[in-house]
Enzyme design. Sequence first.
Site, short mmCIF file in Angstrom:
data_model
loop_
_atom_site.label_atom_id
_atom_site.label_comp_id
_atom_site.label_asym_id
_atom_site.label_seq_id
_atom_site.Cartn_x
_atom_site.Cartn_y
_atom_site.Cartn_z
N TYR A 11 35.05 52.06 35.19
CA TYR A 11 33.96 51.90 34.22
C TYR A 11 32.78 51.10 34.81
O TYR A 11 31.67 51.64 34.96
CB TYR A 11 34.52 51.23 32.96
N TYR A 141 46.51 37.96 33.30
CA TYR A 141 45.30 38.64 33.76
C TYR A 141 44.24 37.63 34.23
O TYR A 141 43.76 37.69 35.36
CB TYR A 141 44.73 39.53 32.64
#
Length: 329
Positions: A11, A141
Amino acid sequence: MNIFVVGGAGYIGSHCVRQITAAGHRPVVLDSLVCGHRQAVAPDVPFYHGDLADRSLVAKILRDEKIDVVMHFAAFINVGESVSNPLKYYGNNVAKTLALLETMLAEGVKKFVFSSTAAVYGIPEKMPIREDAPKAPINPYGQTKLDCENLLSALAVANGLSFAVFRYFNACGAAEDGTIGEAHDPETHLIPNVIRAAMGLQPSLEIFGDDYPTPDGTCLRDYVHVDDISRAHIAAFDRLGNSGAQLRYNLGSGRPFSVSEIVKAVEAVSGKKVPVKFVPRRAGDPPELCADNAKARAELGWTPKFGDIGAIIETAWRWHSAHPAGYGA
Ligand code: UDP
Protein backbone atom coordinates in the site's frame (compact mmCIF):
# COMPACT_ATOMS: atom_id res chain seq x y z
CA MET A 1 19.11 8.69 -7.81
CA ASN A 2 18.39 4.95 -7.98
CA ILE A 3 16.03 4.05 -5.16
CA PHE A 4 15.52 0.42 -4.10
CA VAL A 5 11.96 0.09 -2.78
CA VAL A 6 11.63 -3.08 -0.73
CA GLY A 7 7.93 -3.86 -0.40
CA GLY A 8 7.20 -1.50 -3.29
CA ALA A 9 4.04 -3.39 -4.32
CA GLY A 10 2.33 -2.82 -0.97
CA TYR A 11 0.00 0.00 0.00
CA ILE A 12 2.44 2.72 1.08
CA GLY A 13 5.34 1.36 -1.00
CA SER A 14 3.40 1.51 -4.28
CA HIS A 15 2.33 5.12 -3.69
CA CYS A 16 5.92 5.99 -2.82
CA VAL A 17 7.17 4.39 -6.06
CA ARG A 18 4.92 6.75 -8.03
CA GLN A 19 6.15 9.78 -6.10
CA ILE A 20 9.78 8.73 -6.61
CA THR A 21 9.22 8.67 -10.37
CA ALA A 22 7.34 11.99 -10.23
CA ALA A 23 10.29 13.55 -8.35
CA GLY A 24 12.68 12.53 -11.17
CA HIS A 25 14.35 9.57 -9.44
CA ARG A 26 14.43 5.94 -10.60
CA PRO A 27 12.64 3.34 -8.44
CA VAL A 28 13.54 -0.36 -8.48
CA VAL A 29 11.07 -2.63 -6.67
CA LEU A 30 11.54 -5.87 -4.74
CA ASP A 31 8.39 -7.53 -3.40
CA SER A 32 7.53 -11.06 -2.28
CA LEU A 33 3.88 -10.45 -3.28
CA VAL A 34 2.80 -12.08 -0.01
CA CYS A 35 0.88 -8.87 0.82
CA GLY A 36 1.73 -6.73 -2.21
CA HIS A 37 0.07 -6.60 -5.64
CA ARG A 38 2.00 -6.73 -8.92
CA GLN A 39 -0.66 -4.49 -10.54
CA ALA A 40 0.16 -1.72 -8.04
CA VAL A 41 3.51 -1.12 -9.76
CA ALA A 42 3.70 0.36 -13.27
CA PRO A 43 4.99 -2.12 -15.91
CA ASP A 44 7.95 0.13 -16.79
CA VAL A 45 9.35 0.11 -13.23
CA PRO A 46 12.06 -2.57 -12.75
CA PHE A 47 10.42 -5.28 -10.63
CA TYR A 48 12.04 -8.22 -8.80
CA HIS A 49 9.87 -10.91 -7.23
CA GLY A 50 11.66 -12.19 -4.15
CA ASP A 51 12.46 -11.99 -0.48
CA LEU A 52 14.32 -9.18 1.28
CA ALA A 53 16.37 -11.77 3.21
CA ASP A 54 17.62 -13.41 -0.02
CA ARG A 55 21.14 -12.04 0.30
CA SER A 56 22.43 -13.09 -3.12
CA LEU A 57 19.39 -11.62 -4.90
CA VAL A 58 19.52 -8.36 -2.94
CA ALA A 59 23.30 -8.01 -3.40
CA LYS A 60 22.88 -8.52 -7.16
CA ILE A 61 20.14 -5.90 -7.37
CA LEU A 62 22.16 -3.37 -5.34
CA ARG A 63 25.09 -3.86 -7.73
CA ASP A 64 23.29 -4.23 -11.07
CA GLU A 65 20.90 -1.33 -10.48
CA LYS A 66 23.56 0.93 -8.89
CA ILE A 67 21.34 1.61 -5.88
CA ASP A 68 21.92 4.83 -3.91
CA VAL A 69 19.16 4.60 -1.27
CA VAL A 70 17.20 1.64 0.13
CA MET A 71 13.62 2.21 1.33
CA HIS A 72 12.07 -0.58 3.38
CA PHE A 73 8.28 -1.05 3.52
CA ALA A 74 8.15 -4.87 3.67
CA ALA A 75 6.62 -5.55 7.08
CA PHE A 76 3.65 -7.33 8.57
CA ILE A 77 1.34 -4.73 10.15
CA ASN A 78 -1.55 -6.51 11.83
CA VAL A 79 -1.40 -5.75 15.57
CA GLY A 80 -3.75 -8.57 16.63
CA GLU A 81 -1.83 -11.12 14.59
CA SER A 82 1.44 -9.91 16.12
CA VAL A 83 0.03 -10.78 19.55
CA SER A 84 -1.11 -14.26 18.52
CA ASN A 85 1.90 -15.06 16.29
CA PRO A 86 4.95 -13.09 17.49
CA LEU A 87 7.43 -15.43 15.76
CA LYS A 88 6.01 -14.37 12.39
CA TYR A 89 6.52 -10.69 13.31
CA TYR A 90 10.00 -10.99 14.81
CA GLY A 91 11.04 -13.28 11.95
CA ASN A 92 9.89 -10.97 9.19
CA ASN A 93 10.02 -7.49 10.67
CA VAL A 94 13.27 -7.86 12.65
CA ALA A 95 15.30 -10.83 11.34
CA LYS A 96 14.70 -10.05 7.66
CA THR A 97 15.40 -6.34 8.19
CA LEU A 98 18.71 -7.34 9.78
CA ALA A 99 19.53 -9.51 6.75
CA LEU A 100 18.71 -6.61 4.40
CA LEU A 101 20.92 -4.22 6.37
CA GLU A 102 23.80 -6.73 6.45
CA THR A 103 23.62 -7.14 2.69
CA MET A 104 23.51 -3.38 2.15
CA LEU A 105 26.52 -2.72 4.34
CA ALA A 106 28.47 -5.56 2.70
CA GLU A 107 27.76 -3.94 -0.67
CA GLY A 108 28.69 -0.45 0.58
CA VAL A 109 25.15 0.99 0.36
CA LYS A 110 24.68 3.16 3.43
CA LYS A 111 21.52 5.21 2.97
CA PHE A 112 18.31 3.77 4.40
CA VAL A 113 14.71 4.93 4.80
CA PHE A 114 12.60 2.93 7.25
CA SER A 115 8.83 2.68 7.76
CA SER A 116 8.09 2.85 11.45
CA THR A 117 4.89 3.51 13.31
CA ALA A 118 3.16 5.51 16.03
CA ALA A 119 2.80 2.11 17.75
CA VAL A 120 6.35 2.59 19.09
CA TYR A 121 4.89 5.14 21.56
CA GLY A 122 2.38 2.72 23.11
CA ILE A 123 -0.12 4.68 25.23
CA PRO A 124 1.42 8.15 25.28
CA GLU A 125 1.14 10.43 28.28
CA LYS A 126 1.06 13.69 26.32
CA MET A 127 -0.80 14.73 23.17
CA PRO A 128 0.22 15.64 20.50
CA ILE A 129 3.14 13.20 20.45
CA ARG A 130 6.65 14.50 19.84
CA GLU A 131 9.44 12.33 18.48
CA ASP A 132 11.26 12.39 21.82
CA ALA A 133 8.24 11.03 23.75
CA PRO A 134 8.91 7.77 25.66
CA LYS A 135 8.84 4.62 23.52
CA ALA A 136 6.78 1.88 25.17
CA PRO A 137 5.06 -0.35 22.59
CA ILE A 138 2.12 -2.37 23.90
CA ASN A 139 2.19 -5.10 21.23
CA PRO A 140 4.81 -7.16 19.36
CA TYR A 141 4.18 -5.23 16.11
CA GLY A 142 5.25 -1.91 17.69
CA GLN A 143 8.11 -3.64 19.49
CA THR A 144 9.51 -5.12 16.26
CA LYS A 145 9.55 -1.64 14.69
CA LEU A 146 11.25 -0.17 17.75
CA ASP A 147 13.82 -2.99 17.72
CA CYS A 148 14.65 -2.09 14.11
CA GLU A 149 14.92 1.60 15.00
CA ASN A 150 17.38 0.72 17.77
CA LEU A 151 19.41 -1.46 15.41
CA LEU A 152 19.62 1.45 12.96
CA SER A 153 20.90 3.78 15.68
CA ALA A 154 23.68 1.30 16.52
CA LEU A 155 24.62 0.85 12.86
CA ALA A 156 24.81 4.61 12.36
CA VAL A 157 27.45 4.76 15.08
CA ALA A 158 29.31 1.55 14.24
CA ASN A 159 29.08 1.44 10.44
CA GLY A 160 28.28 4.99 9.31
CA LEU A 161 24.77 4.01 8.15
CA SER A 162 22.73 7.11 7.43
CA PHE A 163 18.99 6.68 7.98
CA ALA A 164 15.58 8.32 8.12
CA VAL A 165 12.86 6.69 10.22
CA PHE A 166 9.25 7.71 9.62
CA ARG A 167 6.69 6.98 12.30
CA TYR A 168 3.37 6.81 10.49
CA PHE A 169 0.13 7.70 12.18
CA ASN A 170 -3.00 6.50 10.29
CA ALA A 171 -2.03 6.18 6.64
CA CYS A 172 -5.10 6.43 4.40
CA GLY A 173 -6.43 7.58 1.04
CA ALA A 174 -5.48 6.55 -2.48
CA ALA A 175 -3.80 7.96 -5.59
CA GLU A 176 -5.79 10.93 -6.88
CA ASP A 177 -6.40 9.22 -10.23
CA GLY A 178 -8.03 6.28 -8.40
CA THR A 179 -5.76 3.65 -9.99
CA ILE A 180 -3.93 2.42 -6.88
CA GLY A 181 -5.11 2.30 -3.29
CA GLU A 182 -5.49 0.32 -0.11
CA ALA A 183 -6.15 -3.42 -0.48
CA HIS A 184 -5.43 -5.54 2.58
CA ASP A 185 -6.74 -9.06 3.14
CA PRO A 186 -8.28 -9.16 5.63
CA GLU A 187 -8.99 -5.42 5.79
CA THR A 188 -8.77 -4.19 9.36
CA HIS A 189 -8.41 -0.43 8.83
CA LEU A 190 -11.16 2.01 9.61
CA ILE A 191 -11.62 4.08 6.44
CA PRO A 192 -11.73 1.12 4.00
CA ASN A 193 -14.16 -0.66 6.31
CA VAL A 194 -16.46 2.38 6.61
CA ILE A 195 -16.43 2.68 2.81
CA ARG A 196 -17.15 -1.04 2.41
CA ALA A 197 -20.14 -0.67 4.75
CA ALA A 198 -21.36 2.38 2.76
CA MET A 199 -21.07 0.35 -0.46
CA GLY A 200 -23.01 -2.59 1.05
CA LEU A 201 -19.96 -4.87 0.82
CA GLN A 202 -20.26 -5.64 4.53
CA PRO A 203 -23.46 -5.52 6.61
CA SER A 204 -22.29 -2.72 8.91
CA LEU A 205 -19.27 -0.96 10.32
CA GLU A 206 -18.37 -2.35 13.71
CA ILE A 207 -17.23 0.49 15.99
CA PHE A 208 -14.83 -0.86 18.58
CA GLY A 209 -15.90 0.88 21.80
CA ASP A 210 -17.97 3.97 22.57
CA ASP A 211 -16.84 4.36 26.19
CA TYR A 212 -13.41 5.94 25.68
CA PRO A 213 -12.55 9.20 27.52
CA THR A 214 -13.01 11.23 24.30
CA PRO A 215 -15.72 13.78 23.37
CA ASP A 216 -17.99 11.22 21.62
CA GLY A 217 -16.64 8.09 23.33
CA THR A 218 -14.93 6.68 20.21
CA CYS A 219 -11.16 6.62 19.60
CA LEU A 220 -9.32 9.60 18.16
CA ARG A 221 -6.73 9.05 15.42
CA ASP A 222 -4.58 11.21 13.16
CA TYR A 223 -5.31 10.38 9.50
CA VAL A 224 -2.66 11.29 6.94
CA HIS A 225 -2.82 10.81 3.17
CA VAL A 226 -0.53 8.13 1.73
CA ASP A 227 0.81 10.54 -0.93
CA ASP A 228 1.73 13.07 1.78
CA ILE A 229 3.58 10.28 3.60
CA SER A 230 5.38 9.40 0.36
CA ARG A 231 6.44 12.99 -0.29
CA ALA A 232 8.09 13.22 3.14
CA HIS A 233 10.22 10.17 2.30
CA ILE A 234 11.54 11.80 -0.85
CA ALA A 235 12.22 15.08 0.96
CA ALA A 236 14.53 13.14 3.30
CA PHE A 237 16.91 11.98 0.53
CA ASP A 238 18.85 15.24 0.59
CA ARG A 239 19.53 14.91 4.29
CA LEU A 240 20.98 11.40 4.09
CA GLY A 241 24.26 12.65 2.61
CA ASN A 242 26.16 12.82 5.90
CA SER A 243 27.59 9.53 7.10
CA GLY A 244 25.88 8.45 10.32
CA ALA A 245 22.89 10.83 9.93
CA GLN A 246 20.03 9.76 12.22
CA LEU A 247 16.67 11.27 11.27
CA ARG A 248 13.40 10.43 13.00
CA TYR A 249 10.06 12.00 12.07
CA ASN A 250 6.42 11.64 12.96
CA LEU A 251 4.16 11.65 9.92
CA GLY A 252 0.65 12.74 10.82
CA SER A 253 -1.62 15.63 9.96
CA GLY A 254 -1.67 16.85 13.57
CA ARG A 255 -5.50 16.81 13.75
CA PRO A 256 -7.41 14.02 15.50
CA PHE A 257 -10.74 12.64 14.27
CA SER A 258 -12.98 10.23 16.13
CA VAL A 259 -14.31 7.01 14.62
CA SER A 260 -17.82 8.54 14.55
CA GLU A 261 -16.49 11.65 12.78
CA ILE A 262 -14.92 9.44 10.11
CA VAL A 263 -18.26 7.68 9.61
CA LYS A 264 -19.96 11.09 9.11
CA ALA A 265 -17.21 12.21 6.71
CA VAL A 266 -17.68 9.06 4.58
CA GLU A 267 -21.46 9.66 4.56
CA ALA A 268 -20.89 13.25 3.38
CA VAL A 269 -18.52 12.18 0.56
CA SER A 270 -20.54 9.17 -0.59
CA GLY A 271 -24.06 10.47 0.00
CA LYS A 272 -24.82 7.05 1.54
CA LYS A 273 -25.88 6.12 5.05
CA VAL A 274 -23.33 3.91 6.84
CA PRO A 275 -24.94 1.23 9.04
CA VAL A 276 -22.97 1.03 12.30
CA LYS A 277 -22.92 -1.46 15.14
CA PHE A 278 -21.23 -0.68 18.45
CA VAL A 279 -19.16 -3.58 19.76
CA PRO A 280 -16.70 -3.87 22.68
CA ARG A 281 -13.28 -2.22 22.56
CA ARG A 282 -10.55 -3.85 20.47
CA ALA A 283 -7.60 -4.97 22.61
CA GLY A 284 -4.59 -2.68 22.41
CA ASP A 285 -6.35 0.45 21.06
CA PRO A 286 -5.14 3.64 22.81
CA PRO A 287 -7.94 6.26 23.24
CA GLU A 288 -6.05 8.93 21.28
CA LEU A 289 -3.06 9.19 18.94
CA CYS A 290 -2.13 12.49 17.36
CA ALA A 291 1.21 13.59 15.92
CA ASP A 292 3.20 16.69 16.62
CA ASN A 293 4.54 17.04 13.06
CA ALA A 294 6.56 20.24 13.64
CA LYS A 295 9.90 18.46 13.14
CA ALA A 296 9.05 17.11 9.67
CA ARG A 297 7.67 20.53 8.70
CA ALA A 298 10.73 22.41 9.93
CA GLU A 299 13.51 20.08 8.77
CA LEU A 300 12.03 18.59 5.58
CA GLY A 301 9.92 21.56 4.51
CA TRP A 302 7.03 19.06 4.52
CA THR A 303 3.43 20.22 4.52
CA PRO A 304 0.59 17.73 4.15
CA LYS A 305 -1.14 18.65 0.89
CA PHE A 306 -4.37 16.96 1.96
CA GLY A 307 -5.42 19.27 4.78
CA ASP A 308 -9.05 18.20 4.77
CA ILE A 309 -10.37 14.81 5.88
CA GLY A 310 -13.14 15.01 3.25
CA ALA A 311 -10.55 15.40 0.47
CA ILE A 312 -8.63 12.37 1.78
CA ILE A 313 -11.79 10.25 1.93
CA GLU A 314 -12.78 11.32 -1.59
CA THR A 315 -9.59 9.72 -2.94
CA ALA A 316 -10.29 6.51 -1.00
CA TRP A 317 -13.92 6.50 -2.16
CA ARG A 318 -12.83 6.85 -5.80
CA TRP A 319 -10.42 3.89 -5.47
CA HIS A 320 -12.85 1.58 -3.66
CA SER A 321 -15.78 2.45 -5.97
CA ALA A 322 -13.71 1.59 -9.02
CA HIS A 323 -12.13 -1.51 -7.40
CA PRO A 324 -14.69 -3.10 -5.04
CA ALA A 325 -12.62 -6.31 -5.02
CA GLY A 326 -9.30 -4.48 -4.68
CA TYR A 327 -6.68 -5.65 -7.17
CA GLY A 328 -8.58 -8.92 -7.55
CA ALA A 329 -11.17 -7.24 -9.80
N1 UDP B 1 -11.91 0.82 14.08
C1 UDP B 1 -13.26 0.51 14.22
N2 UDP B 1 -13.80 -0.39 13.34
C2 UDP B 1 -13.07 -0.97 12.34
C3 UDP B 1 -11.71 -0.64 12.20
C4 UDP B 1 -11.16 0.26 13.09
O1 UDP B 1 -13.94 1.01 15.11
O2 UDP B 1 -13.63 -1.79 11.58
C5 UDP B 1 -11.31 1.83 14.98
C6 UDP B 1 -10.13 1.29 15.80
O3 UDP B 1 -10.61 0.74 17.01
C7 UDP B 1 -9.31 2.57 16.00
C8 UDP B 1 -9.56 3.38 14.74
O4 UDP B 1 -10.78 2.85 14.18
O5 UDP B 1 -9.82 3.29 17.10
C9 UDP B 1 -8.46 3.26 13.71
O6 UDP B 1 -8.18 1.88 13.52
P1 UDP B 1 -7.24 1.35 12.36
O7 UDP B 1 -7.22 -0.15 12.46
O8 UDP B 1 -7.67 1.94 11.05
O9 UDP B 1 -5.82 1.94 12.67
P2 UDP B 1 -4.90 1.89 14.00
O10 UDP B 1 -5.19 3.18 14.73
O11 UDP B 1 -5.26 0.66 14.76
O12 UDP B 1 -3.52 1.86 13.45
